[in-house]
Write a protein that holds these residues in place. Sequence first.
Motif, short mmCIF file in Angstrom:
data_model
loop_
_atom_site.label_atom_id
_atom_site.label_comp_id
_atom_site.label_asym_id
_atom_site.label_seq_id
_atom_site.Cartn_x
_atom_site.Cartn_y
_atom_site.Cartn_z
N GLY A 1 0.77 -1.23 0.00
CA GLY A 1 0.00 0.00 0.00
C GLY A 1 0.81 1.29 0.00
N LEU A 2 2.09 1.21 -0.38
CA LEU A 2 2.90 2.43 -0.43
C LEU A 2 2.48 3.28 -1.63
N GLY A 3 2.65 4.58 -1.49
CA GLY A 3 2.46 5.48 -2.61
C GLY A 3 3.63 5.35 -3.56
N HIS A 4 3.45 5.81 -4.78
CA HIS A 4 4.50 5.67 -5.80
C HIS A 4 5.81 6.34 -5.38
N GLY A 5 5.74 7.57 -4.90
CA GLY A 5 6.95 8.29 -4.52
C GLY A 5 7.71 7.60 -3.39
N HIS A 6 6.98 7.11 -2.39
CA HIS A 6 7.62 6.43 -1.28
C HIS A 6 8.25 5.12 -1.74
N ALA A 7 7.53 4.35 -2.54
CA ALA A 7 8.06 3.08 -3.04
C ALA A 7 9.28 3.32 -3.91
N ASN A 8 9.21 4.29 -4.78
CA ASN A 8 10.32 4.59 -5.67
C ASN A 8 11.55 5.04 -4.88
N ALA A 9 11.36 5.85 -3.87
CA ALA A 9 12.48 6.32 -3.04
C ALA A 9 13.16 5.15 -2.33
N LEU A 10 12.38 4.25 -1.77
CA LEU A 10 12.96 3.09 -1.08
C LEU A 10 13.75 2.22 -2.03
N VAL A 11 13.17 1.92 -3.18
CA VAL A 11 13.85 1.05 -4.15
C VAL A 11 15.10 1.74 -4.69
N ALA A 12 15.00 3.00 -5.05
CA ALA A 12 16.16 3.71 -5.60
C ALA A 12 17.31 3.74 -4.60
N ASP A 13 17.03 4.07 -3.36
CA ASP A 13 18.08 4.16 -2.37
C ASP A 13 18.68 2.77 -2.06
N THR A 14 17.84 1.76 -1.99
CA THR A 14 18.31 0.41 -1.70
C THR A 14 19.18 -0.11 -2.84
N LEU A 15 18.73 0.04 -4.07
CA LEU A 15 19.52 -0.45 -5.20
C LEU A 15 20.80 0.34 -5.38
N ARG A 16 20.77 1.63 -5.12
CA ARG A 16 21.97 2.45 -5.22
C ARG A 16 23.01 1.99 -4.20
N SER A 17 22.57 1.73 -2.98
CA SER A 17 23.51 1.31 -1.94
C SER A 17 24.07 -0.08 -2.22
N GLU A 18 23.35 -0.91 -2.96
CA GLU A 18 23.85 -2.23 -3.33
C GLU A 18 25.01 -2.12 -4.32
N LYS A 19 25.01 -1.06 -5.13
CA LYS A 19 26.08 -0.87 -6.13
C LYS A 19 27.33 -0.28 -5.52
#
Length: 69
Positions: free
Chosen positions: A50-68
């Motif tokens: 039930g996350l909003g698009h902006g919140h979901a996108n922020a979580l995914v972007a930050d998580t994937l960036r930190s994985e790199k």
Amino acid sequence: MTDAVKGPASYFPSIEAKYGRPIQDWKDMIRARPTQKHMELVAWLKQEHGLGHGHANALVADTLRSEKD
């Protein structure tokens, strides 16, 4: 003087307040789905949690960036 948080992390306080989970929990759930692409993860967070698009996108972007890093 402290610098303001910028980028995806600027959403983290409101994500924790609105959805009641620590950011680390969200990141752990995202990392548990390593075969999914960015937008697949965003869609999953929106549909299943039930996350909003902006919140979901922020979580995914930050998580994937930190994985790199």
